[in-house]
Write a protein that holds these residues in place. Sequence first.
Motif, PDB file in Angstrom:
ATOM      1  N   GLY A  32      -3.069  -3.803  -1.355  1.00 23.97           N
ATOM      2  CA  GLY A  32      -3.652  -3.323  -0.101  1.00 23.97           C
ATOM      3  C   GLY A  32      -3.747  -4.407   0.964  1.00 23.97           C
ATOM      4  N   ILE A  33      -3.457  -5.652   0.588  1.00 28.02           N
ATOM      5  CA  ILE A  33      -3.538  -6.757   1.556  1.00 28.02           C
ATOM      6  C   ILE A  33      -2.152  -6.927   2.171  1.00 28.02           C
ATOM      7  CG2 ILE A  33      -4.147  -9.180   1.905  1.00 28.02           C
ATOM      8  CD1 ILE A  33      -5.682  -8.974  -0.813  1.00 28.02           C
ATOM      9  N   VAL A  34      -2.037  -6.552   3.433  1.00 30.65           N
ATOM     10  CA  VAL A  34      -0.716  -6.508   4.060  1.00 30.65           C
ATOM     11  C   VAL A  34      -0.063  -7.895   4.053  1.00 30.65           C
ATOM     12  CG1 VAL A  34       0.488  -6.136   6.250  1.00 30.65           C
ATOM     13  CG2 VAL A  34      -1.208  -4.482   5.451  1.00 30.65           C
ATOM     14  N   ASN A  86       9.924   0.584   9.019  1.00 29.98           N
ATOM     15  CA  ASN A  86       9.763   2.015   9.348  1.00 29.98           C
ATOM     16  C   ASN A  86       9.248   2.175  10.785  1.00 29.98           C
ATOM     17  OD1 ASN A  86       7.051   1.385   9.190  1.00 29.98           O
ATOM     18  ND2 ASN A  86       6.691   2.502   7.285  1.00 29.98           N
ATOM     19  N   HIS A 113       0.517   7.186   9.125  1.00 36.96           N
ATOM     20  CA  HIS A 113       0.254   5.987   8.324  1.00 36.96           C
ATOM     21  C   HIS A 113      -0.328   6.361   6.954  1.00 36.96           C
ATOM     22  CE1 HIS A 113      -0.748   1.971   7.199  1.00 36.96           C
ATOM     23  NE2 HIS A 113      -2.025   2.236   7.158  1.00 36.96           N
ATOM     24  N   GLY A 143       6.490  -4.364   4.875  1.00 33.69           N
ATOM     25  CA  GLY A 143       6.791  -3.568   6.069  1.00 33.69           C
ATOM     26  C   GLY A 143       7.057  -4.413   7.297  1.00 33.69           C
ATOM     27  N   ASP A 144       7.387  -3.741   8.391  1.00 33.10           N
ATOM     28  CA  ASP A 144       7.633  -4.444   9.664  1.00 33.10           C
ATOM     29  C   ASP A 144       6.359  -5.144  10.140  1.00 33.10           C
ATOM     30  OD1 ASP A 144       7.248  -1.443   9.867  1.00 33.10           O
ATOM     31  OD2 ASP A 144       6.616  -2.047  11.874  1.00 33.10           O
ATOM     32  N   GLY A 145       5.208  -4.504   9.918  1.00 27.59           N
ATOM     33  CA  GLY A 145       3.949  -5.131  10.335  1.00 27.59           C
ATOM     34  C   GLY A 145       3.670  -6.380   9.514  1.00 27.59           C
ATOM     35  N   ALA A 146       3.967  -6.327   8.219  1.00 26.90           N
ATOM     36  CA  ALA A 146       3.664  -7.443   7.313  1.00 26.90           C
ATOM     37  C   ALA A 146       4.406  -8.711   7.696  1.00 26.90           C
ATOM     38  CB  ALA A 146       4.010  -7.055   5.878  1.00 26.90           C
ATOM     39  N   HIS A 177       0.835  -1.205   0.000  1.00 30.85           N
ATOM     40  CA  HIS A 177       0.000   0.000   0.000  1.00 30.85           C
ATOM     41  C   HIS A 177       0.876   1.265   0.000  1.00 30.85           C
ATOM     42  CE1 HIS A 177       1.096  -1.152   4.053  1.00 30.85           C
ATOM     43  NE2 HIS A 177       0.977   0.120   4.399  1.00 30.85           N
ATOM     44  N   ARG A 178       2.156   1.131   0.379  1.00 37.05           N
ATOM     45  CA  ARG A 178       3.075   2.292   0.402  1.00 37.05           C
ATOM     46  C   ARG A 178       4.092   2.096  -0.720  1.00 37.05           C
ATOM     47  NH1 ARG A 178       2.838   5.279   4.575  1.00 37.05           N
ATOM     48  NH2 ARG A 178       2.217   3.632   6.019  1.00 37.05           N
ATOM     49  N   TYR A 195       6.720   1.248  12.492  1.00 31.71           N
ATOM     50  CA  TYR A 195       5.296   1.289  12.861  1.00 31.71           C
ATOM     51  C   TYR A 195       4.460   0.467  11.891  1.00 31.71           C
ATOM     52  CZ  TYR A 195       6.373   5.060  16.064  1.00 31.71           C
ATOM     53  OH  TYR A 195       6.894   5.798  17.092  1.00 31.71           O
ATOM     54  N   ALA A 196       3.461  -0.203  12.446  1.00 32.73           N
ATOM     55  CA  ALA A 196       2.421  -0.833  11.643  1.00 32.73           C
ATOM     56  C   ALA A 196       1.142  -0.077  12.027  1.00 32.73           C
ATOM     57  CB  ALA A 196       2.297  -2.309  11.972  1.00 32.73           C
ATOM     58  N   GLU A 197       0.660   0.757  11.115  1.00 34.36           N
ATOM     59  CA  GLU A 197      -0.365   1.752  11.454  1.00 34.36           C
ATOM     60  C   GLU A 197       0.106   2.506  12.695  1.00 34.36           C
ATOM     61  OE1 GLU A 197      -4.350   0.055  11.387  1.00 34.36           O
ATOM     62  OE2 GLU A 197      -4.347   0.217   9.216  1.00 34.36           O
ATOM     63  N   GLU A 215       2.616 -11.485   9.403  1.00 32.90           N
ATOM     64  CA  GLU A 215       1.517 -12.160   8.699  1.00 32.90           C
ATOM     65  C   GLU A 215       1.923 -13.565   8.260  1.00 32.90           C
ATOM     66  OE1 GLU A 215      -1.543 -11.277   7.997  1.00 32.90           O
ATOM     67  OE2 GLU A 215      -1.585  -9.136   8.437  1.00 32.90           O
TER      68      GLU A 215
END
Length: 329
Positions: A118-120, A178, A247, A148-151, A69-70, A180-182, A154
Amino acid sequence: MKDLNGLSKEKLEEMYVKMEQIRQFELKAAELYQAGELPGFLHPCAGQEAAAVGVMTAIDQDDYISTTHRGHGHVIAKGTDLNRMMAELFAKKDGCCRGNGGSMHIMDRSRGILGANGIVGAGTTLATGAALAAKISGNGRIAVSFFGDGAQNEGFFHESMNIASIWNLPVIFACENNQYAESTSQKYHMRPDDIAQRGEGYGVKSFTADGNDVLDVYEKARQAAEICRKGEGPVLIESKTYRWFGHYVGDPGIYRPEGEAEMWKGPEKEPIARFRAQLAGKGLFTEEELDQLRDQVARQIEEAVAFGKASEPQVPEFALENVYEEGLL
Ligand SMILES: Cc1ncc(C[n+]2csc(CCOP(=O)(O)OP(=O)(O)O)c2C)c(N)n1
Ligand SMILES: [Mg+2]
């Protein structure tokens, strides 16, 4: 001829221009979004330019990438036309997905870009599949998955790492940490400090890079690409970086400690200022030459905005086209 980390002056100029294009594209897109001119959501990657350009410098035009998404920075670094990208953000007919994708679904098959997503975490599976196809066909290509770090929390990521590892697939898992995840800080969403540690559990060679130093990211990615092309992949690279915006454009970012964003925008961390200092410090470019390149990019971005605005809006019915393959049913 002088060089830096084995990169020619020509290549270094291209890297600097791409970093400026990403930064200026993102700042302009955010401005347009705030003025209500762009539909949908906008997740700018300003601040993360080095992580995208460092990796892309190490791979070829034919190689595949999947993004998130980024994803604007990855698409720009891979060389997609800025006018068509901007038109896509405006949901216009001349956009790279003819207005059907928007910011979060930009793709460009002519550049090996399998798509923003858009699907992390989902892009990790696409790149792994492309790497499998490359291996089977023996076409010599490699794939890079940006996420990302959040992904990396998953299931997609873990399943992809596992299968890529047991099959030695030529895929680079390029994590842009980065922090943060959101609104959730990395401190709260995982135990280890380094995402690179995740690779060990899968027997995957892993590097940690200073994600705001384009030359460091490049060096790690160069080694990773070499490993993949030898058939000894996959490789994980964690680039530690920071996003300037919240975010999304409009996120007030109240979960960030005071002064944190300012610190990452300062000259010791800021990726473009750091690269300029490396280039000028080596005597490869003067400050004036770098300013001229920056100003040329500003004109390209203005042109892209004008192109996007002038293009014809896509019609809503177009959203229903290309949904089913012709003759499949
Ligand atoms: C499967 C899935 N879960 C949750 C979301 C909602 N969501 C969108 S972005 C995001 C955070 C992603 O964080 P990270 O991977 O670190 O990427 P960053 O936004 O920092 O670039 C979440 C949870 C989603 N889009 N898809
Ligand atoms: Mg993140």
